[in-house]
Design a protein around this motif. Sequence first.
Motif, PDB file in Angstrom:
ATOM      1  N   PHE A 181       0.795  -1.217   0.000  1.00 22.96           N
ATOM      2  CA  PHE A 181       0.000   0.000   0.000  1.00 22.96           C
ATOM      3  C   PHE A 181       0.830   1.272   0.000  1.00 22.96           C
ATOM      4  CE2 PHE A 181      -4.036  -2.054   0.402  1.00 22.96           C
ATOM      5  CZ  PHE A 181      -4.961  -1.060   0.086  1.00 22.96           C
ATOM      6  N   LEU A 182       2.029   1.256   0.586  1.00 19.53           N
ATOM      7  CA  LEU A 182       2.829   2.474   0.635  1.00 19.53           C
ATOM      8  C   LEU A 182       3.150   3.008  -0.763  1.00 19.53           C
ATOM      9  CD1 LEU A 182       4.253   4.627   2.261  1.00 19.53           C
ATOM     10  CD2 LEU A 182       6.282   3.152   2.360  1.00 19.53           C
ATOM     11  N   PRO A 183       3.635   2.156  -1.695  1.00 19.76           N
ATOM     12  CA  PRO A 183       3.844   2.670  -3.048  1.00 19.76           C
ATOM     13  C   PRO A 183       2.548   3.182  -3.689  1.00 19.76           C
ATOM     14  CG  PRO A 183       4.947   0.565  -2.762  1.00 19.76           C
ATOM     15  CD  PRO A 183       4.067   0.753  -1.565  1.00 19.76           C
ATOM     16  N   PHE A 184       1.430   2.509  -3.399  1.00 15.47           N
ATOM     17  CA  PHE A 184       0.128   2.943  -3.916  1.00 15.47           C
ATOM     18  C   PHE A 184      -0.226   4.323  -3.377  1.00 15.47           C
ATOM     19  CE2 PHE A 184      -4.517   3.116  -3.066  1.00 15.47           C
ATOM     20  CZ  PHE A 184      -4.971   3.152  -4.377  1.00 15.47           C
ATOM     21  N   ILE A 185      -0.008   4.545  -2.084  1.00 22.59           N
ATOM     22  CA  ILE A 185      -0.301   5.848  -1.468  1.00 22.59           C
ATOM     23  C   ILE A 185       0.600   6.931  -2.054  1.00 22.59           C
ATOM     24  CG2 ILE A 185      -0.194   7.155   0.696  1.00 22.59           C
ATOM     25  CD1 ILE A 185      -0.958   4.488   2.125  1.00 22.59           C
ATOM     26  N   LEU A 186       1.875   6.606  -2.222  1.00 23.73           N
ATOM     27  CA  LEU A 186       2.810   7.571  -2.800  1.00 23.73           C
ATOM     28  C   LEU A 186       2.401   7.964  -4.216  1.00 23.73           C
ATOM     29  CD1 LEU A 186       6.203   6.051  -1.567  1.00 23.73           C
ATOM     30  CD2 LEU A 186       5.020   8.051  -0.653  1.00 23.73           C
ATOM     31  N   MET A 187       1.911   6.999  -4.987  1.00 28.61           N
ATOM     32  CA  MET A 187       1.485   7.281  -6.353  1.00 28.61           C
ATOM     33  C   MET A 187       0.167   8.044  -6.400  1.00 28.61           C
ATOM     34  SD  MET A 187       3.707   6.447  -8.534  1.00 28.61           S
ATOM     35  CE  MET A 187       2.655   6.697  -9.959  1.00 28.61           C
ATOM     36  N   LEU A 188      -0.720   7.803  -5.416  1.00 27.16           N
ATOM     37  CA  LEU A 188      -1.990   8.522  -5.375  1.00 27.16           C
ATOM     38  C   LEU A 188      -1.778  10.029  -5.337  1.00 27.16           C
ATOM     39  CD1 LEU A 188      -4.520   6.738  -2.960  1.00 27.16           C
ATOM     40  CD2 LEU A 188      -4.761   7.159  -5.410  1.00 27.16           C
ATOM     41  N   GLY A 189      -0.799  10.451  -4.525  1.00 24.36           N
ATOM     42  CA  GLY A 189      -0.527  11.872  -4.386  1.00 24.36           C
ATOM     43  C   GLY A 189      -0.073  12.523  -5.676  1.00 24.36           C
ATOM     44  N   ILE A 190       0.361  11.694  -6.625  1.00 27.98           N
ATOM     45  CA  ILE A 190       0.833  12.214  -7.912  1.00 27.98           C
ATOM     46  C   ILE A 190      -0.228  12.069  -8.993  1.00 27.98           C
ATOM     47  CG2 ILE A 190       2.571  11.948  -9.733  1.00 27.98           C
ATOM     48  CD1 ILE A 190       4.459  10.894  -7.521  1.00 27.98           C
ATOM     49  N   THR A 191      -0.844  10.888  -9.072  1.00 22.76           N
ATOM     50  CA  THR A 191      -1.788  10.625 -10.162  1.00 22.76           C
ATOM     51  C   THR A 191      -3.053  11.469 -10.056  1.00 22.76           C
ATOM     52  OG1 THR A 191      -2.752   8.776  -8.922  1.00 22.76           O
ATOM     53  CG2 THR A 191      -1.021   8.254 -10.500  1.00 22.76           C
ATOM     54  N   MET A 192      -3.378  11.955  -8.855  1.00 24.84           N
ATOM     55  CA  MET A 192      -4.607  12.726  -8.701  1.00 24.84           C
ATOM     56  C   MET A 192      -4.400  14.230  -8.847  1.00 24.84           C
ATOM     57  SD  MET A 192      -6.742  10.775  -5.692  1.00 24.84           S
ATOM     58  CE  MET A 192      -5.533  11.109  -4.420  1.00 24.84           C
ATOM     59  N   ILE A 193      -3.196  14.659  -9.261  1.00 27.54           N
ATOM     60  CA  ILE A 193      -2.943  16.085  -9.443  1.00 27.54           C
ATOM     61  C   ILE A 193      -3.994  16.676 -10.387  1.00 27.54           C
ATOM     62  CG2 ILE A 193      -1.382  17.771 -10.498  1.00 27.54           C
ATOM     63  CD1 ILE A 193       0.951  16.132  -9.482  1.00 27.54           C
ATOM     64  N   ALA A 194      -4.634  17.723  -9.961  1.00 25.84           N
ATOM     65  CA  ALA A 194      -5.671  18.457 -10.716  1.00 25.84           C
ATOM     66  C   ALA A 194      -6.996  17.723 -10.802  1.00 25.84           C
ATOM     67  CB  ALA A 194      -5.187  18.816 -12.125  1.00 25.84           C
ATOM     68  N   ALA A 221      -7.418   7.501 -10.279  1.00 27.63           N
ATOM     69  CA  ALA A 221      -6.814   6.416  -9.494  1.00 27.63           C
ATOM     70  C   ALA A 221      -7.095   5.028 -10.050  1.00 27.63           C
ATOM     71  CB  ALA A 221      -7.305   6.489  -8.047  1.00 27.63           C
ATOM     72  N   LEU A 222      -8.019   4.907 -11.001  1.00 29.99           N
ATOM     73  CA  LEU A 222      -8.393   3.582 -11.512  1.00 29.99           C
ATOM     74  C   LEU A 222      -7.201   2.808 -12.062  1.00 29.99           C
ATOM     75  CD1 LEU A 222     -11.803   4.259 -13.353  1.00 29.99           C
ATOM     76  CD2 LEU A 222     -11.429   3.224 -11.103  1.00 29.99           C
ATOM     77  N   GLY A 223      -6.315   3.525 -12.743  1.00 32.65           N
ATOM     78  CA  GLY A 223      -5.173   2.854 -13.351  1.00 32.65           C
ATOM     79  C   GLY A 223      -4.279   2.179 -12.334  1.00 32.65           C
ATOM     80  N   ILE A 224      -3.894   2.894 -11.266  1.00 35.22           N
ATOM     81  CA  ILE A 224      -2.989   2.295 -10.280  1.00 35.22           C
ATOM     82  C   ILE A 224      -3.718   1.315  -9.367  1.00 35.22           C
ATOM     83  CG2 ILE A 224      -1.328   4.184 -10.339  1.00 35.22           C
ATOM     84  CD1 ILE A 224      -2.522   5.234  -7.758  1.00 35.22           C
ATOM     85  N   LEU A 225      -5.041   1.446  -9.231  1.00 39.07           N
ATOM     86  CA  LEU A 225      -5.791   0.428  -8.501  1.00 39.07           C
ATOM     87  C   LEU A 225      -5.677  -0.917  -9.216  1.00 39.07           C
ATOM     88  CD1 LEU A 225      -9.029   2.384  -7.517  1.00 39.07           C
ATOM     89  CD2 LEU A 225      -7.489   1.251  -5.900  1.00 39.07           C
ATOM     90  N   GLY A 226      -5.701  -0.853 -10.543  1.00 34.69           N
ATOM     91  CA  GLY A 226      -5.584  -2.080 -11.331  1.00 34.69           C
ATOM     92  C   GLY A 226      -4.169  -2.610 -11.392  1.00 34.69           C
ATOM     93  N   THR A 227      -3.203  -1.729 -11.633  1.00 31.66           N
ATOM     94  CA  THR A 227      -1.826  -2.189 -11.839  1.00 31.66           C
ATOM     95  C   THR A 227      -1.088  -2.471 -10.539  1.00 31.66           C
ATOM     96  OG1 THR A 227      -1.067   0.118 -11.947  1.00 31.66           O
ATOM     97  CG2 THR A 227      -1.598  -0.973 -14.040  1.00 31.66           C
ATOM     98  N   MET A 228      -1.361  -1.697  -9.481  1.00 31.04           N
ATOM     99  CA  MET A 228      -0.601  -1.839  -8.238  1.00 31.04           C
ATOM    100  C   MET A 228      -1.314  -2.712  -7.201  1.00 31.04           C
ATOM    101  SD  MET A 228       0.974   2.009  -7.786  1.00 31.04           S
ATOM    102  CE  MET A 228       2.298   1.467  -6.699  1.00 31.04           C
TER     103      MET A 228
END
Length: 400
Positions: A310-323, A335-342
């Motif tokens: 989950f930590l890498p997922f959380i770190l990526m959330l802060g980036i993928t949700m920009i704007a 977030a759908l993409g990283i929910l599927g891939t991560m």
Amino acid sequence: MKIKINLIWRIVIAIALGVALGSFVPEWFVRVFATFNNIFGGFLNFAVPLIIIAFIAPGIAKLGKGSGKLLGIATVVAYTSTILAGVLTFFVASNLLPSIIPNHSGEAFENPEEFLASSFINIEIVPMMGVLTALIFAFLMGIGIAATGSKTLGKIFDEFNVIIEKLITAVIIPLLPVHIFGIFMNMTFGGQVGKILSIFAIVFVMIIILHWIMLMIQYSGAGAAVGQNPFSLIKKMLPAYFTALGTQSSAATIPVTLRQARTTGGSPKVIDFTVPLYATIHLSGSTITLVSCAIGVMILNGQAVMFSEFLPFILMLGITMIAAPGVPGGAVMAALGILGTMLGFNETMLALMIALYLAQDSFGTATNVTGDGALALIVSRFYKEKETAKSKVIEKAVES
């Protein structure tokens, strides 16, 4: 007279109708909506990389237009708050939810074809690129535009962002209730809906409590930084909170957030710079919601919930949700993409994530914008200290 129904109520009505009809409608009727879900789900998968590019590239490009040090401080504070929210949520949810949510050893989602009615046709809509490719491309373009100041590329990605936002607001969001209706009708038809609904009320209550805990952490830090009562500061920001509940958009709430943040006593220069910025990059409320929902769905599915995952997922959330918070439901779309891939979510699990997230989207947005006031105060303190230190250095240089 046209009656406009709020998105939350459309989601609630879709779930209720799906559960009600799924218990007695004929299989062919369920398969009609299963066919729609097959097509719409494929279209969503196709759109996810485009959403990532449309949100992240112009978002990063615009970060480069601020005043250097202030931008750096503000960005670090926002990202730290977002990650802290995600980590806090993980430890609360991963310890609380397993004792409440029944574990079904993966039978609910791992092989949905075993109990769900099948689509009449299977249409495969292949995305133009993978999620990771889209992320790298978005970063490359955003950083490149910021570094070179390219007005042409900046305008192209800004207009692309407008197109994708229009796609989300005019096509995806209006069709989501139909998609969710089909999912829940199919689950009821297959005898699985009771297991799914068991997580809704539990996760929802926990999310709201975590939102307010996070706000207390943010305003305790802000209060300590500027020597003010955190409860008094929160009271000043409540108009922004309730405005966001109605708009479901951080961007649409900026005027109210700015007005209220100016009453907290922070630097006007810092507040006027950070509040619009934080409407696009500060996502503590959205992160709490997404992490909570993801853990709930995984536990219901019998999957192991591990911090290392989950930590890498959380770190990526802060980036993928920009704007993304500028668009109602934009955060979960991004977030759908990283929910599927991560995290390995399949289409059924993603549909549940969308339903869970949208059912309380306005509360996450309200937490985002209310926290912006606290972060603006913290940045005001740091920026003031840096400016004071800089002035002292200049004074010494002049004296010598």
